[in-house]
Design a protein around this motif. Sequence first.
Motif, PDB file in Angstrom:
ATOM      1  N   GLN A  95       0.830  -1.204   0.000  1.00  0.00           N
ATOM      2  CA  GLN A  95       0.000   0.000   0.000  1.00  0.00           C
ATOM      3  C   GLN A  95       0.865   1.255   0.000  1.00  0.00           C
ATOM      4  O   GLN A  95       0.600   2.200  -0.757  1.00  0.00           O
ATOM      5  CB  GLN A  95      -0.942   0.002   1.203  1.00  0.00           C
ATOM      6  CG  GLN A  95      -2.068  -0.999   1.093  1.00  0.00           C
ATOM      7  CD  GLN A  95      -2.916  -1.067   2.354  1.00  0.00           C
ATOM      8  OE1 GLN A  95      -2.496  -0.648   3.424  1.00  0.00           O
ATOM      9  NE2 GLN A  95      -4.110  -1.630   2.221  1.00  0.00           N
ATOM     10  N   ASN A  96       1.903   1.255   0.825  1.00  0.00           N
ATOM     11  CA  ASN A  96       2.800   2.426   0.865  1.00  0.00           C
ATOM     12  C   ASN A  96       3.485   2.627  -0.474  1.00  0.00           C
ATOM     13  O   ASN A  96       3.620   3.769  -0.939  1.00  0.00           O
ATOM     14  CB  ASN A  96       3.836   2.276   1.981  1.00  0.00           C
ATOM     15  CG  ASN A  96       3.252   2.539   3.347  1.00  0.00           C
ATOM     16  OD1 ASN A  96       2.206   3.148   3.487  1.00  0.00           O
ATOM     17  ND2 ASN A  96       3.942   2.062   4.365  1.00  0.00           N
ATOM     18  N   ASP A  97       3.933   1.542  -1.091  1.00  0.00           N
ATOM     19  CA  ASP A  97       4.570   1.647  -2.409  1.00  0.00           C
ATOM     20  C   ASP A  97       3.600   2.216  -3.440  1.00  0.00           C
ATOM     21  O   ASP A  97       3.978   3.058  -4.258  1.00  0.00           O
ATOM     22  CB  ASP A  97       5.080   0.275  -2.879  1.00  0.00           C
ATOM     23  CG  ASP A  97       6.271  -0.227  -2.069  1.00  0.00           C
ATOM     24  OD1 ASP A  97       6.867   0.569  -1.309  1.00  0.00           O
ATOM     25  OD2 ASP A  97       6.591  -1.433  -2.197  1.00  0.00           O
ATOM     26  N   ALA A  98       2.347   1.779  -3.391  1.00  0.00           N
ATOM     27  CA  ALA A  98       1.345   2.285  -4.336  1.00  0.00           C
ATOM     28  C   ALA A  98       1.077   3.772  -4.100  1.00  0.00           C
ATOM     29  O   ALA A  98       1.011   4.557  -5.051  1.00  0.00           O
ATOM     30  CB  ALA A  98       0.052   1.479  -4.217  1.00  0.00           C
ATOM     31  N   TYR A  99       0.931   4.159  -2.835  1.00  0.00           N
ATOM     32  CA  TYR A  99       0.706   5.579  -2.529  1.00  0.00           C
ATOM     33  C   TYR A  99       1.884   6.424  -2.987  1.00  0.00           C
ATOM     34  O   TYR A  99       1.705   7.506  -3.556  1.00  0.00           O
ATOM     35  CB  TYR A  99       0.476   5.795  -1.025  1.00  0.00           C
ATOM     36  CG  TYR A  99      -0.822   5.228  -0.510  1.00  0.00           C
ATOM     37  CD1 TYR A  99      -2.019   5.395  -1.192  1.00  0.00           C
ATOM     38  CD2 TYR A  99      -0.854   4.526   0.692  1.00  0.00           C
ATOM     39  CE1 TYR A  99      -3.211   4.875  -0.712  1.00  0.00           C
ATOM     40  CE2 TYR A  99      -2.039   3.994   1.181  1.00  0.00           C
ATOM     41  CZ  TYR A  99      -3.205   4.178   0.473  1.00  0.00           C
ATOM     42  OH  TYR A  99      -4.375   3.661   0.953  1.00  0.00           O
ATOM     43  N   ASP A 100       3.102   5.927  -2.735  1.00  0.00           N
ATOM     44  CA  ASP A 100       4.298   6.668  -3.169  1.00  0.00           C
ATOM     45  C   ASP A 100       4.351   6.793  -4.687  1.00  0.00           C
ATOM     46  O   ASP A 100       4.701   7.857  -5.224  1.00  0.00           O
ATOM     47  CB  ASP A 100       5.574   5.991  -2.649  1.00  0.00           C
ATOM     48  CG  ASP A 100       5.762   6.136  -1.150  1.00  0.00           C
ATOM     49  OD1 ASP A 100       5.080   6.990  -0.532  1.00  0.00           O
ATOM     50  OD2 ASP A 100       6.585   5.375  -0.580  1.00  0.00           O
ATOM     51  N   ALA A 101       4.023   5.710  -5.393  1.00  0.00           N
ATOM     52  CA  ALA A 101       4.032   5.747  -6.861  1.00  0.00           C
ATOM     53  C   ALA A 101       3.000   6.738  -7.384  1.00  0.00           C
ATOM     54  O   ALA A 101       3.278   7.508  -8.317  1.00  0.00           O
ATOM     55  CB  ALA A 101       3.779   4.349  -7.422  1.00  0.00           C
ATOM     56  N   ILE A 102       1.824   6.753  -6.785  1.00  0.00           N
ATOM     57  CA  ILE A 102       0.777   7.702  -7.195  1.00  0.00           C
ATOM     58  C   ILE A 102       1.242   9.133  -6.928  1.00  0.00           C
ATOM     59  O   ILE A 102       1.097  10.022  -7.776  1.00  0.00           O
ATOM     60  CB  ILE A 102      -0.552   7.406  -6.460  1.00  0.00           C
ATOM     61  CG1 ILE A 102      -1.137   6.078  -6.952  1.00  0.00           C
ATOM     62  CG2 ILE A 102      -1.540   8.560  -6.628  1.00  0.00           C
ATOM     63  CD1 ILE A 102      -2.278   5.544  -6.092  1.00  0.00           C
ATOM     64  N   LYS A 103       1.836   9.350  -5.769  1.00  0.00           N
ATOM     65  CA  LYS A 103       2.327  10.691  -5.416  1.00  0.00           C
ATOM     66  C   LYS A 103       3.419  11.135  -6.393  1.00  0.00           C
ATOM     67  O   LYS A 103       3.404  12.274  -6.870  1.00  0.00           O
ATOM     68  CB  LYS A 103       2.860  10.679  -3.983  1.00  0.00           C
ATOM     69  CG  LYS A 103       3.326  12.022  -3.496  1.00  0.00           C
ATOM     70  CD  LYS A 103       3.810  11.925  -2.057  1.00  0.00           C
ATOM     71  CE  LYS A 103       4.375  13.255  -1.604  1.00  0.00           C
ATOM     72  NZ  LYS A 103       4.901  13.181  -0.245  1.00  0.00           N
ATOM     73  N   ASN A 104       4.346  10.226  -6.683  1.00  0.00           N
ATOM     74  CA  ASN A 104       5.425  10.566  -7.619  1.00  0.00           C
ATOM     75  C   ASN A 104       4.879  10.906  -9.004  1.00  0.00           C
ATOM     76  O   ASN A 104       5.328  11.861  -9.642  1.00  0.00           O
ATOM     77  CB  ASN A 104       6.439   9.432  -7.721  1.00  0.00           C
ATOM     78  CG  ASN A 104       7.282   9.300  -6.463  1.00  0.00           C
ATOM     79  OD1 ASN A 104       7.401  10.227  -5.690  1.00  0.00           O
ATOM     80  ND2 ASN A 104       7.842   8.107  -6.262  1.00  0.00           N
ATOM     81  N   GLU A 105       3.934  10.136  -9.482  1.00  0.00           N
ATOM     82  CA  GLU A 105       3.358  10.388 -10.809  1.00  0.00           C
ATOM     83  C   GLU A 105       2.568  11.692 -10.815  1.00  0.00           C
ATOM     84  O   GLU A 105       2.623  12.429 -11.784  1.00  0.00           O
ATOM     85  CB  GLU A 105       2.477   9.214 -11.257  1.00  0.00           C
ATOM     86  CG  GLU A 105       3.253   7.975 -11.629  1.00  0.00           C
ATOM     87  CD  GLU A 105       4.251   8.229 -12.759  1.00  0.00           C
ATOM     88  OE1 GLU A 105       3.876   8.853 -13.773  1.00  0.00           O
ATOM     89  OE2 GLU A 105       5.413   7.814 -12.603  1.00  0.00           O
ATOM     90  N   SER A 106       1.834  11.945  -9.739  1.00  0.00           N
ATOM     91  CA  SER A 106       1.056  13.189  -9.706  1.00  0.00           C
ATOM     92  C   SER A 106       1.974  14.406  -9.612  1.00  0.00           C
ATOM     93  O   SER A 106       1.665  15.461 -10.160  1.00  0.00           O
ATOM     94  CB  SER A 106       0.044  13.180  -8.565  1.00  0.00           C
ATOM     95  OG  SER A 106       0.692  13.209  -7.316  1.00  0.00           O
ATOM     96  N   ASN A 107       3.111  14.250  -8.942  1.00  0.00           N
ATOM     97  CA  ASN A 107       4.089  15.360  -8.872  1.00  0.00           C
ATOM     98  C   ASN A 107       4.693  15.634 -10.236  1.00  0.00           C
ATOM     99  O   ASN A 107       4.969  16.787 -10.593  1.00  0.00           O
ATOM    100  CB  ASN A 107       5.197  15.052  -7.867  1.00  0.00           C
ATOM    101  CG  ASN A 107       4.708  15.166  -6.439  1.00  0.00           C
ATOM    102  OD1 ASN A 107       3.730  15.821  -6.151  1.00  0.00           O
ATOM    103  ND2 ASN A 107       5.419  14.520  -5.526  1.00  0.00           N
ATOM    104  N   LYS A 108       4.909  14.569 -11.025  1.00  0.00           N
ATOM    105  CA  LYS A 108       5.479  14.733 -12.376  1.00  0.00           C
ATOM    106  C   LYS A 108       4.514  15.450 -13.286  1.00  0.00           C
ATOM    107  O   LYS A 108       4.895  16.286 -14.096  1.00  0.00           O
ATOM    108  CB  LYS A 108       5.823  13.375 -12.977  1.00  0.00           C
ATOM    109  CG  LYS A 108       7.021  12.686 -12.354  1.00  0.00           C
ATOM    110  CD  LYS A 108       7.218  11.339 -13.016  1.00  0.00           C
ATOM    111  CE  LYS A 108       8.270  10.517 -12.306  1.00  0.00           C
ATOM    112  NZ  LYS A 108       8.415   9.179 -12.904  1.00  0.00           N
ATOM    113  N   SER A 109       3.227  15.071 -13.187  1.00  0.00           N
ATOM    114  CA  SER A 109       2.247  15.639 -14.112  1.00  0.00           C
ATOM    115  C   SER A 109       1.607  16.909 -13.581  1.00  0.00           C
ATOM    116  O   SER A 109       0.991  17.650 -14.340  1.00  0.00           O
ATOM    117  CB  SER A 109       1.151  14.591 -14.395  1.00  0.00           C
ATOM    118  OG  SER A 109       0.375  14.370 -13.243  1.00  0.00           O
TER     119      SER A 109
END
Length: 112
Positions: A95-109
């Motif tokens: 779950q933490n990995d998924a949240y981090d991945a979502i956060k990273n992608e949203s920061n990029k876009s």
Amino acid sequence: MDDNVFSADVSRLRQWEGLMGEITNITRNVVGDFESAVRSCMDWVGQDDSMAKELRPRDQKEREGATNTGKSLMEAIDGITTALNVNGNFIHGAQNDAYDAIKNESNKSGKH
């Protein structure tokens, strides 16, 4: 809820893990108490008369069987506790990995 969606509540897993840990401790205490009580009454079947010679082996076998059953139960419950802990850690990490991945992608876009 959609049947094709995986969902896990780590806090509930932790609750069950705690409960199973408590049950393990209770079981451990019961087995220890039983063993102590057994030691205090081992001579009830007699010591060296014919009745003792007949009953002592059966009595010892039954006591050992009860102790082994209690220990096996305790080990099984402890195994469930360990499995809940491992699963909880795995799911929490995923779950933490998924949240981090979502956060990273949203920061990029720049989109949330």
